[in-house]
Design a protein around this motif. Structure first.
Motif, PDB file in Angstrom:
ATOM      1  N   PHE A  61       0.820  -1.211   0.000  1.00  0.00           N
ATOM      2  CA  PHE A  61       0.000   0.000   0.000  1.00  0.00           C
ATOM      3  C   PHE A  61       0.857   1.266   0.000  1.00  0.00           C
ATOM      4  CE2 PHE A  61      -3.332  -2.714   2.333  1.00  0.00           C
ATOM      5  CZ  PHE A  61      -3.893  -3.118   1.125  1.00  0.00           C
ATOM      6  N   GLN A  62       2.098   1.150   0.457  1.00  0.00           N
ATOM      7  CA  GLN A  62       2.996   2.308   0.475  1.00  0.00           C
ATOM      8  C   GLN A  62       3.687   2.521  -0.866  1.00  0.00           C
ATOM      9  OE1 GLN A  62       5.596   1.184   3.666  1.00  0.00           O
ATOM     10  NE2 GLN A  62       4.096   1.594   5.283  1.00  0.00           N
ATOM     11  N   ASN A  63       3.633   1.496  -1.717  1.00  0.00           N
ATOM     12  CA  ASN A  63       4.293   1.553  -3.018  1.00  0.00           C
ATOM     13  C   ASN A  63       3.536   2.492  -3.964  1.00  0.00           C
ATOM     14  OD1 ASN A  63       5.124   0.755  -5.781  1.00  0.00           O
ATOM     15  ND2 ASN A  63       6.261  -0.838  -4.696  1.00  0.00           N
ATOM     16  N   PRO A  64       4.238   3.303  -4.748  1.00  0.00           N
ATOM     17  CA  PRO A  64       3.550   4.172  -5.716  1.00  0.00           C
ATOM     18  C   PRO A  64       2.666   3.396  -6.683  1.00  0.00           C
ATOM     19  CG  PRO A  64       5.847   4.826  -5.478  1.00  0.00           C
ATOM     20  CD  PRO A  64       5.697   3.539  -4.731  1.00  0.00           C
ATOM     21  N   ALA A  65       2.986   2.108  -6.904  1.00  0.00           N
ATOM     22  CA  ALA A  65       2.171   1.284  -7.799  1.00  0.00           C
ATOM     23  C   ALA A  65       0.997   0.631  -7.065  1.00  0.00           C
ATOM     24  CB  ALA A  65       3.033   0.196  -8.436  1.00  0.00           C
ATOM     25  N   GLY A  66       0.802   1.017  -5.820  1.00  0.00           N
ATOM     26  CA  GLY A  66      -0.275   0.448  -5.019  1.00  0.00           C
ATOM     27  C   GLY A  66      -1.643   0.994  -5.418  1.00  0.00           C
ATOM     28  N   GLY A  71      -5.990  11.062   2.500  1.00  0.00           N
ATOM     29  CA  GLY A  71      -6.518  10.756   3.827  1.00  0.00           C
ATOM     30  C   GLY A  71      -6.694   9.261   4.033  1.00  0.00           C
ATOM     31  N   GLY A  72      -7.127   8.563   2.994  1.00  0.00           N
ATOM     32  CA  GLY A  72      -7.307   7.117   3.087  1.00  0.00           C
ATOM     33  C   GLY A  72      -5.989   6.387   3.235  1.00  0.00           C
ATOM     34  N   ARG A  73      -4.970   6.840   2.506  1.00  0.00           N
ATOM     35  CA  ARG A  73      -3.651   6.209   2.602  1.00  0.00           C
ATOM     36  C   ARG A  73      -3.060   6.421   4.003  1.00  0.00           C
ATOM     37  NH1 ARG A  73      -0.891   4.299  -1.511  1.00  0.00           N
ATOM     38  NH2 ARG A  73      -2.157   5.478  -3.000  1.00  0.00           N
ATOM     39  N   GLN A  74      -3.250   7.608   4.551  1.00  0.00           N
ATOM     40  CA  GLN A  74      -2.756   7.885   5.905  1.00  0.00           C
ATOM     41  C   GLN A  74      -3.485   7.004   6.928  1.00  0.00           C
ATOM     42  OE1 GLN A  74      -3.334  12.094   6.362  1.00  0.00           O
ATOM     43  NE2 GLN A  74      -1.686  12.620   4.923  1.00  0.00           N
ATOM     44  N   TRP A  75      -4.781   6.813   6.719  1.00  0.00           N
ATOM     45  CA  TRP A  75      -5.546   5.959   7.641  1.00  0.00           C
ATOM     46  C   TRP A  75      -5.024   4.527   7.590  1.00  0.00           C
ATOM     47  CZ3 TRP A  75      -8.622   1.665   6.609  1.00  0.00           C
ATOM     48  CH2 TRP A  75      -9.326   1.162   7.703  1.00  0.00           C
ATOM     49  N   LEU A  76      -4.731   4.020   6.391  1.00  0.00           N
ATOM     50  CA  LEU A  76      -4.192   2.665   6.263  1.00  0.00           C
ATOM     51  C   LEU A  76      -2.856   2.530   6.983  1.00  0.00           C
ATOM     52  CD1 LEU A  76      -4.741   1.315   2.626  1.00  0.00           C
ATOM     53  CD2 LEU A  76      -5.625   0.383   4.765  1.00  0.00           C
ATOM     54  N   GLU A  77      -1.995   3.521   6.829  1.00  0.00           N
ATOM     55  CA  GLU A  77      -0.694   3.478   7.486  1.00  0.00           C
ATOM     56  C   GLU A  77      -0.854   3.496   9.002  1.00  0.00           C
ATOM     57  OE1 GLU A  77       1.420   6.785   5.900  1.00  0.00           O
ATOM     58  OE2 GLU A  77       1.745   5.860   3.921  1.00  0.00           O
ATOM     59  N   ARG A  78      -1.779   4.318   9.482  1.00  0.00           N
ATOM     60  CA  ARG A  78      -2.000   4.409  10.925  1.00  0.00           C
ATOM     61  C   ARG A  78      -2.580   3.103  11.460  1.00  0.00           C
ATOM     62  NH1 ARG A  78      -4.712   8.636  10.650  1.00  0.00           N
ATOM     63  NH2 ARG A  78      -6.804   7.979  11.248  1.00  0.00           N
ATOM     64  N   LEU A  79      -3.495   2.515  10.702  1.00  0.00           N
ATOM     65  CA  LEU A  79      -4.099   1.248  11.102  1.00  0.00           C
ATOM     66  C   LEU A  79      -3.038   0.156  11.211  1.00  0.00           C
ATOM     67  CD1 LEU A  79      -6.760  -0.417  11.562  1.00  0.00           C
ATOM     68  CD2 LEU A  79      -6.733  -0.865   9.090  1.00  0.00           C
TER      69      LEU A  79
END
Length: 337
Positions: free
Chosen positions: A113-118, A124-132
């Motif tokens: 999910f952190q990969n640019p090809a993700g 906001g959604g990407r930050q939520w995934l990282e926090r989760l």
């Protein structure tokens, strides 16, 4: 749920108008909830489309890997409510702890999910995934409940640590004091919230889970990836087995007044405190609290009994038993136990 108007008194009880108090905070929280609601399905759909075989393999071998074959087969026969519960928990595990075999490599999903090809996600959604993904699945004991507001939780693997106040209007209407849940607790603004996936366990099962986690993680650094993996594996497997037990016909139990701690045999508190219990190797609660091991056993008996009494009141009505008198008579502080 009725919506609070901008000019109405704030629900927090401050006496201020809602717009001058908690409106902005609540709007920010609602925005984060929307991010989570939109992000999780999108991320899971992308994962299933890009790596269908690897996802199936990870779920079967890692999420269900602690079960025997016959136990795994029985899960498919669970009811609709249990299947929905299971779907939520599997989904969150895929977003946080799953590792996929891609080619010759084992790759944590959170790195994908952190990969640019993700997946194409909003910021906001990407930050939520990282926090989760940053927050591990842990076992918590519910210490206090304010229905419709939140709960005070303590980490069962770190009982001396700080307790966490979790704001959750829904869960606080479902859970009772002294229940045990596996959960992820996330910081959301200036509040702690539950992530979504929940793993409720009976107290006796949770005690075995804690003991097994401590055995398996002996020598591991607390909070390391391996510690986190082993901890989650035990919680998940014990919860899955509890689902199967709960769906089975109840067995006849023989728990007489000698070993039980219930309202029936607690009406005479003095007799109970000074009477021998098989659960305490024939000692009375009053005698047992004189040693550290005996005190722990008495505390567990009281917590289990108080929880059972709350469940009785919820399902059947009636008055709660005044357990505070027993805690006091035995010289025990439930908030410190």
């Amino acid at each position: 749920m009725q919506k609070t108007g901008r000019n109405e008194p704030c629900p927090c009880g401050s006496g201020k108008k809602y717009k001058k108090c908690c409106l902005e905070k609540d709007q920010a929280a609602a925005s984060r909830v929307r991010d989570a609601a939109q992000t999780a399905p999108a991320a899971l759909d992308w994962l299933a489309a890009q790596f269908p075989d690897q996802v199936r393999e990870a779920v079967e071998e890692r999420y269900y890997g602690g079960l025997k074959k016959q136990e795994r087969a029985l899960l498919d026969g669970l009811g609709t409510r249990e299947q929905e519960f299971l779907s939520v928990n599997v989904g969150e595990w895929l977003l946080t702890d799953a590792v996929l075999r891609i080619g010759d490599d084992l790759t944590p999903v959170r790195r994908l999910f952190q990969n640019p090809a993700g997946p194409p996600l909003a910021a906001g959604g990407r930050q939520w995934l990282e926090r989760l993904a940053d927050h591990a699945l842990k076992l918590y004991e519910v210490r206090r409940v304010e229905e419709g507001v939140g709960m005070l939780l303590s980490d069962m693997l770190d009982p001396a640590g700080d307790h966490l106040w979790v704001s959750d209007r829904v869960a606080s209407r479902s859970f009772l004091r002294w229940q045990v849940i596996g959960a992820r607790v996330l910081a959301q603004g200036d509040q702690n919230v539950l992530s979504g996936a929940l793993y409720p366990l009976d107290r006796d099962v949770a005690a075995e889970s804690v003991a097994r986690i401590r055995r398996r993680t002996r020598g591991e650094e607390h909070g390391s990836d391996l510690f986190r993996e082993k901890c989650a594996s035990v919680i998940i497997t014990d919860w899955l087995r509890s689902l199967l037990r709960d769906s089975s016909p109840p067995e006849q139990e023989d728990s007489g007044p000698e070993t039980a701690c219930s309202t029936e045999n607690l009406n005479d508190a003095e007799t109970w405190i000074n009477g021998p219990l098989a659960a305490l190797d024939g000692k009375s609660p009053g005698e047992a609290v004189k040693t550290a091991a005996g005190r722990r056993a008495v505390v567990e008996i009281l917590k289990s009994a108080e929880l059972s009494d709350q469940e009785r009141v919820r399902s059947q009505g009636g008055e709660s038993f005044p357990f505070h008198t027993l805690w006091e008579r035995l010289g025990l502080d439930p908030q410190a136990c």
